[in-house]
Design a protein around this motif. Structure first.
Motif, PDB file in Angstrom:
ATOM      1  N   TRP A 245       0.900  -1.270   0.123  1.00  0.00           N
ATOM      2  CA  TRP A 245      -0.015  -0.234   0.144  1.00  0.00           C
ATOM      3  C   TRP A 245       1.001   1.297  -0.014  1.00  0.00           C
ATOM      4  N   ARG A 248       1.957   2.011  -3.202  1.00  0.00           N
ATOM      5  CA  ARG A 248       0.913   2.708  -4.189  1.00  0.00           C
ATOM      6  C   ARG A 248       0.497   4.058  -3.711  1.00  0.00           C
ATOM      7  N   ASP A 250      -0.499   5.117  -0.878  1.00  0.00           N
ATOM      8  CA  ASP A 250      -1.606   5.012   0.015  1.00  0.00           C
ATOM      9  C   ASP A 250      -1.163   5.170   1.392  1.00  0.00           C
ATOM     10  N   ARG A 286     -14.386   4.959   2.792  1.00  0.00           N
ATOM     11  CA  ARG A 286     -14.510   5.024   1.345  1.00  0.00           C
ATOM     12  C   ARG A 286     -15.581   4.122   0.804  1.00  0.00           C
ATOM     13  N   THR A 342      -7.683  -6.408  -1.847  1.00  0.00           N
ATOM     14  CA  THR A 342      -7.864  -5.395  -2.755  1.00  0.00           C
ATOM     15  C   THR A 342      -6.693  -4.649  -3.217  1.00  0.00           C
ATOM     16  N   ASN A 345      -6.653  -3.712  -7.012  1.00  0.00           N
ATOM     17  CA  ASN A 345      -7.461  -2.732  -7.496  1.00  0.00           C
ATOM     18  C   ASN A 345      -6.559  -1.519  -7.456  1.00  0.00           C
ATOM     19  N   ARG A 346      -5.388  -1.521  -6.795  1.00  0.00           N
ATOM     20  CA  ARG A 346      -4.627  -0.241  -6.772  1.00  0.00           C
ATOM     21  C   ARG A 346      -3.339  -0.557  -7.260  1.00  0.00           C
ATOM     22  N   PRO A 349       1.670   2.989  -9.166  1.00  0.00           N
ATOM     23  CA  PRO A 349       1.709   3.873  -9.968  1.00  0.00           C
ATOM     24  C   PRO A 349       3.020   4.345 -10.561  1.00  0.00           C
ATOM     25  N   TYR A 354       4.629  10.050  -7.765  1.00  0.00           N
ATOM     26  CA  TYR A 354       4.674   8.934  -6.699  1.00  0.00           C
ATOM     27  C   TYR A 354       6.013   8.452  -6.368  1.00  0.00           C
TER      28      TYR A 354
END
Length: 378
Positions: A245, A248, A250, A286, A342, A345-346, A349, A354
């Motif tokens: 994460w 990504r 996040d 979210r 999940t 799903n991300r 980048p 990023y």
């Protein structure tokens, strides 16, 4: 008013621990208000100046500062979620968060958890912004060892300088406590640090995998040796997901996953330690359905609705009662599984914004380029 009239037990122990810091090994070899001091010598060092104040005055100051720390954590959480922490937004999150059992239970006991949450979230917000970080994580780890898992996150996510800073601050705080109280420090790090018999592991408040196993398998002595690998495997899985994460971009998800993972790794995770529900619920915000489902265990304080003692007459499996008695642990496992599933799903980048070297100057340069290319657009 609550702080004035109610003698929060854990704060009282901290206050007494601060006064006993320089009294040889008495900090760990003598009970304080009938309970053992189980935190680090650095925690006692933090409380040493406060122990010079009258207990009620020290408690009022501590509780007000805890509320301030929680507001700070709320603001950092909103920033990590990509929201501007306006006063109304912070106030709303603060008020809602106060309804969660880990938060109000922390204030009820006069515990330290809200400070740790604030320090770590502030540090990870700085990481997300591309700024220097590590001091907050280092202080939190020196106070209570569980936040040290965030050093692992920083290192594994490629934030080597932040991880080094956190490690240095941890060693500095631990070293300062050793200089002030060498005998107490020696007793802690070479004896009581490994001793879980000083706390009631099977007690219902302990929502760790070890605590659940102790309740199901008739006590700590009956937990098989192989089961000790379970928290370590959960820790490895959690760190891998958290790093994914972070890569990504996040960092809210990374913070939430790492905080929850730390609770799964620790042999003792009291319900008031689960303030990491706050960033996890911000991730779930979210989706309204996920937010409602994730909030319920902590809003209803489900484990406390079951038999509380975790004593021999409550050992074994009792169907849904056992699930409810370990509701925080179940919620953590579901959250960790969801955050792992999940990930696809991300995607990671590839844009410049990023990169690990991203910072505010990069953003300013990109905005300037856009303005030069499109002068007629504001």
């Amino acid at each position: 008013m609550f702080a004035v009239v109610y003698p929060s037990l854990d704060h009282h122990i901290y206050w007494l621990g601060g006064g006993a810091l320089t009294d040889g090994a008495a900090l760990y070899e003598r009970r304080h208000e009938g309970l053992w001091f189980t935190n680090t010598p650095f925690m006692a060092l933090v409380f040493a100046p406060m122990s010079l104040l009258p207990l009620t005055l020290a408690r009022v100051g501590w509780q007000l500062a805890s509320a301030g720390a929680f507001a700070w954590a709320c603001a950092s959480g909103l920033r990590l979620a990509g929201r501007t922490p306006h006063r109304a937004a912070v106030a709303a999150l603060f008020a809602g968060g106060m309804l969660l059992e880990p938060v109000w239970h922390t204030l009820f006991l006069g515990q330290v958890n809200l400070f740790l949450l604030a320090l770590v979230l502030h540090d990870l917000r700085r990481v997300a912004d591309g700024r220097s970080a590590g001091v907050g994580v280092g202080i939190a780890a020196a106070v209570k060892l569980t936040p040290a898992i965030f050093v692992v996150l920083l290192l594994a996510a490629g934030r080597v300088r932040a991880a080094a800073t956190a490690t240095g601050v941890f060693l500095l705080g631990t070293g300062a406590a050793w200089l002030v109280a060498p005998e107490a420090s020696r007793t802690y790090w070479f004896d009581t640090f490994y001793d879980t018999s000083r706390v009631g592991v099977p007690y219902i408040s302990n929502q760790s995998p070890i605590g659940a196993a102790a309740r199901v398998l008739d006590g700590v002595a009956h937990i098989p040796s192989w089961y000790r690998l379970v928290p370590l495997l959960l820790g490895l899985a959690g760190i891998v997901a958290a790093v994914a994460w972070a890569r990504r971009g996040d960092w809210l998800a990374a913070a939430a996953v790492t905080g929850v993972t730390g609770l799964l790794v620790s042999p003792v995770s009291w319900t008031h330690h689960w303030v990491w529900a706050l960033p996890a619920l911000l991730v779930f915000a979210r989706s309204r359905a996920l937010l409602a489902a994730g909030t319920l265990p902590f809003l209803l304080a489900v484990p406390w609705l079951t038999p509380r003692g975790g004593g021999p007459d409550q050992y074994g499996l009792h169907g849904l009662t056992t699930v409810a008695a370990n509701a925080y642990l179940v919620a953590a496992l579901v959250f960790l599984a969801y955050m792992t599933i999940t990930l696809h799903n991300r995607p990671i980048p590839t844009q410049m914004t990023y990169r690990a070297s991203f910072n505010r100057s990069d953003l300013s340069a990109e905005i300037h380029k856009v303005q030069v290319r499109t002068p007629h657009h504001r």
